[in-house]
Design an enzyme around this catalytic site. Structure first.
Site, PDB file in Angstrom:
ATOM      1  N   ASP A 203     -18.680  24.583 -23.083  1.00  0.00           N
ATOM      2  CA  ASP A 203     -17.773  24.760 -24.223  1.00  0.00           C
ATOM      3  C   ASP A 203     -18.457  24.247 -25.485  1.00  0.00           C
ATOM      4  O   ASP A 203     -19.349  23.401 -25.421  1.00  0.00           O
ATOM      5  CB  ASP A 203     -16.485  23.941 -24.026  1.00  0.00           C
ATOM      6  CG  ASP A 203     -15.550  24.556 -22.992  1.00  0.00           C
ATOM      7  OD1 ASP A 203     -15.697  25.747 -22.669  1.00  0.00           O
ATOM      8  OD2 ASP A 203     -14.662  23.832 -22.524  1.00  0.00           O
ATOM      9  N   MET A 204     -17.986  24.722 -26.649  1.00  0.00           N
ATOM     10  CA  MET A 204     -18.559  24.212 -27.906  1.00  0.00           C
ATOM     11  C   MET A 204     -17.536  23.305 -28.582  1.00  0.00           C
ATOM     12  O   MET A 204     -16.370  23.665 -28.712  1.00  0.00           O
ATOM     13  CB  MET A 204     -18.943  25.362 -28.832  1.00  0.00           C
ATOM     14  CG  MET A 204     -19.692  24.919 -30.073  1.00  0.00           C
ATOM     15  SD  MET A 204     -21.235  24.015 -29.721  1.00  0.00           S
ATOM     16  CE  MET A 204     -22.403  25.362 -29.601  1.00  0.00           C
ATOM     17  N   ARG A 254     -19.858  33.149 -25.060  1.00  0.00           N
ATOM     18  CA  ARG A 254     -18.423  33.340 -25.300  1.00  0.00           C
ATOM     19  C   ARG A 254     -18.216  33.236 -26.809  1.00  0.00           C
ATOM     20  O   ARG A 254     -18.676  32.274 -27.434  1.00  0.00           O
ATOM     21  CB  ARG A 254     -17.602  32.255 -24.609  1.00  0.00           C
ATOM     22  CG  ARG A 254     -16.120  32.301 -25.012  1.00  0.00           C
ATOM     23  CD  ARG A 254     -15.390  30.986 -24.702  1.00  0.00           C
ATOM     24  NE  ARG A 254     -15.402  30.666 -23.305  1.00  0.00           N
ATOM     25  CZ  ARG A 254     -15.327  29.419 -22.831  1.00  0.00           C
ATOM     26  NH1 ARG A 254     -15.243  28.383 -23.656  1.00  0.00           N
ATOM     27  NH2 ARG A 254     -15.340  29.199 -21.535  1.00  0.00           N
ATOM     28  N   LYS A 257     -12.907  31.793 -32.124  1.00  0.00           N
ATOM     29  CA  LYS A 257     -12.835  31.501 -33.567  1.00  0.00           C
ATOM     30  C   LYS A 257     -13.210  30.059 -33.868  1.00  0.00           C
ATOM     31  O   LYS A 257     -13.806  29.769 -34.903  1.00  0.00           O
ATOM     32  CB  LYS A 257     -11.416  31.781 -34.069  1.00  0.00           C
ATOM     33  CG  LYS A 257     -11.080  33.266 -34.088  1.00  0.00           C
ATOM     34  CD  LYS A 257      -9.796  33.544 -34.835  1.00  0.00           C
ATOM     35  CE  LYS A 257      -9.390  34.994 -34.677  1.00  0.00           C
ATOM     36  NZ  LYS A 257      -8.117  35.299 -35.352  1.00  0.00           N
ATOM     37  N   GLY A 258     -12.870  29.128 -32.975  1.00  0.00           N
ATOM     38  CA  GLY A 258     -13.173  27.717 -33.213  1.00  0.00           C
ATOM     39  C   GLY A 258     -11.903  26.915 -33.392  1.00  0.00           C
ATOM     40  O   GLY A 258     -10.978  27.354 -34.080  1.00  0.00           O
ATOM     41  N   HIS A 297      -6.739  35.687 -28.646  1.00  0.00           N
ATOM     42  CA  HIS A 297      -5.410  36.260 -28.371  1.00  0.00           C
ATOM     43  C   HIS A 297      -4.943  37.076 -29.560  1.00  0.00           C
ATOM     44  O   HIS A 297      -3.804  37.517 -29.606  1.00  0.00           O
ATOM     45  CB  HIS A 297      -4.383  35.149 -28.120  1.00  0.00           C
ATOM     46  CG  HIS A 297      -4.901  34.044 -27.268  1.00  0.00           C
ATOM     47  ND1 HIS A 297      -5.490  32.916 -27.780  1.00  0.00           N
ATOM     48  CD2 HIS A 297      -4.954  33.927 -25.929  1.00  0.00           C
ATOM     49  CE1 HIS A 297      -5.881  32.133 -26.792  1.00  0.00           C
ATOM     50  NE2 HIS A 297      -5.569  32.718 -25.663  1.00  0.00           N
ATOM     51  N   ARG A 358      -4.663  20.703 -29.603  1.00  0.00           N
ATOM     52  CA  ARG A 358      -5.385  21.818 -30.238  1.00  0.00           C
ATOM     53  C   ARG A 358      -4.618  23.127 -30.084  1.00  0.00           C
ATOM     54  O   ARG A 358      -4.595  23.955 -30.988  1.00  0.00           O
ATOM     55  CB  ARG A 358      -6.810  21.937 -29.669  1.00  0.00           C
ATOM     56  CG  ARG A 358      -7.753  20.846 -30.172  1.00  0.00           C
ATOM     57  CD  ARG A 358      -9.207  21.221 -29.972  1.00  0.00           C
ATOM     58  NE  ARG A 358      -9.545  21.273 -28.570  1.00  0.00           N
ATOM     59  CZ  ARG A 358      -9.921  20.218 -27.838  1.00  0.00           C
ATOM     60  NH1 ARG A 358     -10.017  19.023 -28.404  1.00  0.00           N
ATOM     61  NH2 ARG A 358     -10.208  20.355 -26.569  1.00  0.00           N
ATOM     62  N   ARG A 359      -3.941  23.280 -28.931  1.00  0.00           N
ATOM     63  CA  ARG A 359      -3.145  24.513 -28.755  1.00  0.00           C
ATOM     64  C   ARG A 359      -1.970  24.516 -29.728  1.00  0.00           C
ATOM     65  O   ARG A 359      -1.543  25.549 -30.208  1.00  0.00           O
ATOM     66  CB  ARG A 359      -2.636  24.634 -27.308  1.00  0.00           C
ATOM     67  CG  ARG A 359      -3.697  24.654 -26.233  1.00  0.00           C
ATOM     68  CD  ARG A 359      -4.680  25.790 -26.268  1.00  0.00           C
ATOM     69  NE  ARG A 359      -5.713  25.830 -27.272  1.00  0.00           N
ATOM     70  CZ  ARG A 359      -6.915  25.259 -27.196  1.00  0.00           C
ATOM     71  NH1 ARG A 359      -7.246  24.540 -26.149  1.00  0.00           N
ATOM     72  NH2 ARG A 359      -7.794  25.402 -28.165  1.00  0.00           N
TER      73      ARG A 359
HETATM   74  C1  LIG Z   1     -11.144  31.426 -23.183  1.00  0.00           C
HETATM   75  C2  LIG Z   1     -11.195  30.605 -24.448  1.00  0.00           C
HETATM   76  C3  LIG Z   1     -12.129  29.587 -24.546  1.00  0.00           C
HETATM   77  C4  LIG Z   1     -12.222  28.853 -25.721  1.00  0.00           C
HETATM   78  N1  LIG Z   1     -13.230  27.921 -25.853  1.00  0.00           N
HETATM   79  C5  LIG Z   1     -13.389  27.286 -27.020  1.00  0.00           C
HETATM   80  C6  LIG Z   1     -14.502  26.437 -27.253  1.00  0.00           C
HETATM   81  O1  LIG Z   1     -15.385  26.244 -26.394  1.00  0.00           O
HETATM   82  N2  LIG Z   1     -14.587  25.823 -28.461  1.00  0.00           N
HETATM   83  C7  LIG Z   1     -13.660  26.017 -29.455  1.00  0.00           C
HETATM   84  O2  LIG Z   1     -13.818  25.459 -30.544  1.00  0.00           O
HETATM   85  N3  LIG Z   1     -12.594  26.800 -29.243  1.00  0.00           N
HETATM   86  C8  LIG Z   1     -12.422  27.436 -28.061  1.00  0.00           C
HETATM   87  N4  LIG Z   1     -11.346  28.258 -27.885  1.00  0.00           N
HETATM   88  C9  LIG Z   1     -10.225  28.248 -28.853  1.00  0.00           C
HETATM   89  C10 LIG Z   1     -10.455  29.229 -29.980  1.00  0.00           C
HETATM   90  O3  LIG Z   1     -11.508  28.769 -30.792  1.00  0.00           O
HETATM   91  C11 LIG Z   1      -9.200  29.392 -30.850  1.00  0.00           C
HETATM   92  O4  LIG Z   1      -8.848  28.159 -31.384  1.00  0.00           O
HETATM   93  C12 LIG Z   1      -8.010  29.961 -30.108  1.00  0.00           C
HETATM   94  O5  LIG Z   1      -8.390  30.923 -29.166  1.00  0.00           O
HETATM   95  C13 LIG Z   1      -7.049  30.631 -31.113  1.00  0.00           C
HETATM   96  O6  LIG Z   1      -7.679  31.668 -31.770  1.00  0.00           O
HETATM   97  P1  LIG Z   1      -7.324  33.215 -31.560  1.00  0.00           P
HETATM   98  O7  LIG Z   1      -8.576  33.993 -31.558  1.00  0.00           O
HETATM   99  O8  LIG Z   1      -6.506  33.374 -30.342  1.00  0.00           O
HETATM  100  O9  LIG Z   1      -6.561  33.698 -32.855  1.00  0.00           O
HETATM  101  P2  LIG Z   1      -5.659  33.034 -33.985  1.00  0.00           P
HETATM  102  O10 LIG Z   1      -6.038  33.677 -35.255  1.00  0.00           O
HETATM  103  O11 LIG Z   1      -5.656  31.550 -33.905  1.00  0.00           O
HETATM  104  O12 LIG Z   1      -4.245  33.536 -33.529  1.00  0.00           O
HETATM  105  C14 LIG Z   1      -3.906  34.898 -33.505  1.00  0.00           C
HETATM  106  C15 LIG Z   1      -2.647  35.095 -32.697  1.00  0.00           C
HETATM  107  O13 LIG Z   1      -2.920  34.748 -31.336  1.00  0.00           O
HETATM  108  C16 LIG Z   1      -1.807  34.076 -30.765  1.00  0.00           C
HETATM  109  N5  LIG Z   1      -2.219  32.689 -30.461  1.00  0.00           N
HETATM  110  C17 LIG Z   1      -3.373  32.068 -30.819  1.00  0.00           C
HETATM  111  N6  LIG Z   1      -3.421  30.812 -30.366  1.00  0.00           N
HETATM  112  C18 LIG Z   1      -2.273  30.615 -29.715  1.00  0.00           C
HETATM  113  C19 LIG Z   1      -1.747  29.511 -29.026  1.00  0.00           C
HETATM  114  N7  LIG Z   1      -2.392  28.363 -28.922  1.00  0.00           N
HETATM  115  N8  LIG Z   1      -0.517  29.661 -28.482  1.00  0.00           N
HETATM  116  C20 LIG Z   1       0.147  30.822 -28.554  1.00  0.00           C
HETATM  117  N9  LIG Z   1      -0.312  31.908 -29.197  1.00  0.00           N
HETATM  118  C21 LIG Z   1      -1.499  31.811 -29.762  1.00  0.00           C
HETATM  119  C22 LIG Z   1      -0.722  34.105 -31.806  1.00  0.00           C
HETATM  120  O14 LIG Z   1       0.017  35.274 -31.644  1.00  0.00           O
HETATM  121  C23 LIG Z   1      -1.497  34.181 -33.100  1.00  0.00           C
HETATM  122  O15 LIG Z   1      -0.760  34.730 -34.159  1.00  0.00           O
HETATM  123  C24 LIG Z   1     -11.283  29.064 -26.761  1.00  0.00           C
HETATM  124  C25 LIG Z   1     -10.345  30.087 -26.655  1.00  0.00           C
HETATM  125  C26 LIG Z   1     -10.302  30.866 -25.528  1.00  0.00           C
HETATM  126  C27 LIG Z   1      -9.307  31.993 -25.469  1.00  0.00           C
END
Ligand SMILES: Cc1cc2nc3c(=O)[nH]c(=O)nc-3n(C[C@H](O)[C@H](O)[C@H](O)COP(=O)(O)OP(=O)(O)OC[C@H]3O[C@@H](n4cnc5c(N)ncnc54)[C@H](O)[C@@H]3O)c2cc1C
Length: 389
Positions: A203-204, A254, A257-258, A297, A358-359
């Site tokens: 993970d980052m 992977r 967004k961060g 997502h 973070r979630r």
């Molecule tokens: C498999 C996986 C591994 C990851 N690993 C890392 C990592 O190693 N390092 C790191 O910095 N980040 C990691 N992340 C987290 C990532 O960086 C984002 O913070 C997170 O995925 C939210 O971004 P998004 O692309 O879903 O879109 P966003 O622009 O944040 O959200 C877009 C839409 O997605 C839905 N959504 C997003 N987040 C949530 C949530 N928590 N609960 C409910 N609905 C949501 C909502 O409908 C929202 O309007 C990971 C995410 C995933 C899916």
């Protein structure tokens, strides 16, 4: 604003203590965390695999400060890998993700004397917990690459192995870190994974760790460890450069967004720029990368990925979507029905607090879900008209 608040809470020791002792705390984590034990993680993985998903299991933990904690975390990963490998339903579909700060990336050389030894010699001897003791750290090592012990014994030169971007470099920050300990500890895990043909994703984390993590990955890559991959964050200005480097190497990436708070200097702040960069990097990875994972997502990012893949006639078997356990479950099912590869990231373990914060930072509406879960276990549960479960 709320995002900043939850990210602040994720790193706050007082808030962490308060949350862990609050009634209903466990319940509230359950929507996003599979449980606390290895069995909880494996059971969740089994259910998902049976429904057609791939899985990455994450034993929660980060920012550990002692060698004993880091060794114990590696031992747990070793047990986890052995359990995955021994289960024919899981071994083809499940891999693991880990955080390098959980493996000892923040352990300092100057800590040695306080802990009475450590370094490579300490690895594998101390600190086992939770049924993970007694697991061999040897592994067969598979083909190619030097042995773990030989590599761990090398002097950890403090130089950049991963090419730094000409602009937007993140800090290197490498003066007092016990890189040798980290290598020894992680290599134990990688040797076991490689012996079973299993994959381990790093993970980052935040920018103080970005360059070090990429250097660390590159070091292992050069030593023949090809059963590992990295994560790039589209909010970082440097990530496009890093994606190009990863593609040249053939490394699995992977893209997400961060999830941390990063300064303007290193990270795009407006969502539109983070999204634009996500799409640019996604295209690079899909066209030139090695089985990339597109982790989001966001319906707009999902759409852009599907369109690019279809428009360039890239087979969906050459890449995968990735999503987090418990988030956007309707979308997850839809993508499986449509025939895409989708890997669900399943966290488990007792250290769920920063992950959960973070979630919530990503979607403050999750906080309402959590409050709701807590109230259902509280003296006010009568307000909900049925017994708490
Ligand atoms: C498999 C996986 C591994 C990851 N690993 C890392 C990592 O190693 N390092 C790191 O910095 N980040 C990691 N992340 C987290 C990532 O960086 C984002 O913070 C997170 O995925 C939210 O971004 P998004 O692309 O879903 O879109 P966003 O622009 O944040 O959200 C877009 C839409 O997605 C839905 N959504 C997003 N987040 C949530 C949530 N928590 N609960 C409910 N609905 C949501 C909502 O409908 C929202 O309007 C990971 C995410 C995933 C899916």
């Amino acid at each position: 604003m709320l995002r900043d608040f939850f990210i602040f809470l994720s790193d706050n020791a007082f808030a962490r203590r308060l949350s862990l002792t609050a009634p209903g705390a466990r319940t509230m984590s359950r929507r996003f965390v599979a449980g606390e034990t290895i069995d909880d993680g494996l059971n969740a993985a089994r259910d998902l695999v049976a429904s057609g998903f791939f899985v990455s299991l994450d034993y929660l933990g980060e920012s550990v400060r002692t060698r004993a904690e880091a060794v114990a975390a590696a031992d747990t990963y070793i047990t986890l890998l052995e359990r995955i490998a021994s289960d024919p339903d899981l071994r083809e579909k499940v891999n693991v993700s880990l955080k390098l700060t959980q493996m000892g990336q923040d352990v300092r050389l100057s800590q040695r004397e306080h802990e009475g030894g450590g370094g490579v010699d300490g690895v594998g001897r101390g600190g086992s917990r939770g049924g993970s003791s007694g697991v061999s750290s040897g592994g067969s090592g598979g083909g190619g690459g030097a042995s773990g012990a030989a590599i761990a014994a090398e002097n950890s030169a403090s130089r950049s192995l991963w090419p730094r971007p000409p602009k937007h470099a993140t800090p290197e920050n490498r003066s007092d870190w016990d890189e040798e300990f980290l290598r020894g500890n992680v290599i134990r895990v990688l040797d076991v994974a490689r012996g079973h043909d299993l994959f381990v994703r790093f993970d980052m984390e935040g920018t103080p760790h970005t360059q070090r993590t990429l250097d660390f990955f590159r070091y292992l890559w050069e030593k023949g460890y090809r059963n590992t991959g990295i994560v790039l964050q589209s909010y970082l200005r440097r990530s496009e450069h890093d994606a190009t480097e990863a593609n040249l190497l053939g490394a699995r990436v992977r893209l997400c967004k961060g999830a941390y708070n990063e300064p303007e200097e290193h990270a795009f702040q407006p969502k539109a720029e983070v999204d634009r960069n996500f799409i640019d990097i996604m295209k690079r990875l899909l066209s030139d990368g090695n089985y990339p994972g597109i982790a989001t997502h966001d319906p707009a990012m999902l759409r852009a990925t599907r369109e690019y893949s279809a428009g360039h006639e890239l087979p969906p078997s050459g890449w995968e979507f990735q999503m987090l356990y418990g988030i956007a479950r309707d979308l997850q099912n839809q993508l499986i029905t449509e025939g895409y590869n989708l890997r669900v990231y399943v966290p488990f373990g007792e250290a769920w607090y920063p992950y959960l914060m973070r979630r919530m930072a990503e979607r403050p509406a999750n906080a309402m879900f959590v409050v709701n879960a807590v109230l259902r276990e509280s003296p006010f549960r009568f307000l909900f008209g049925r017994k708490a479960h």
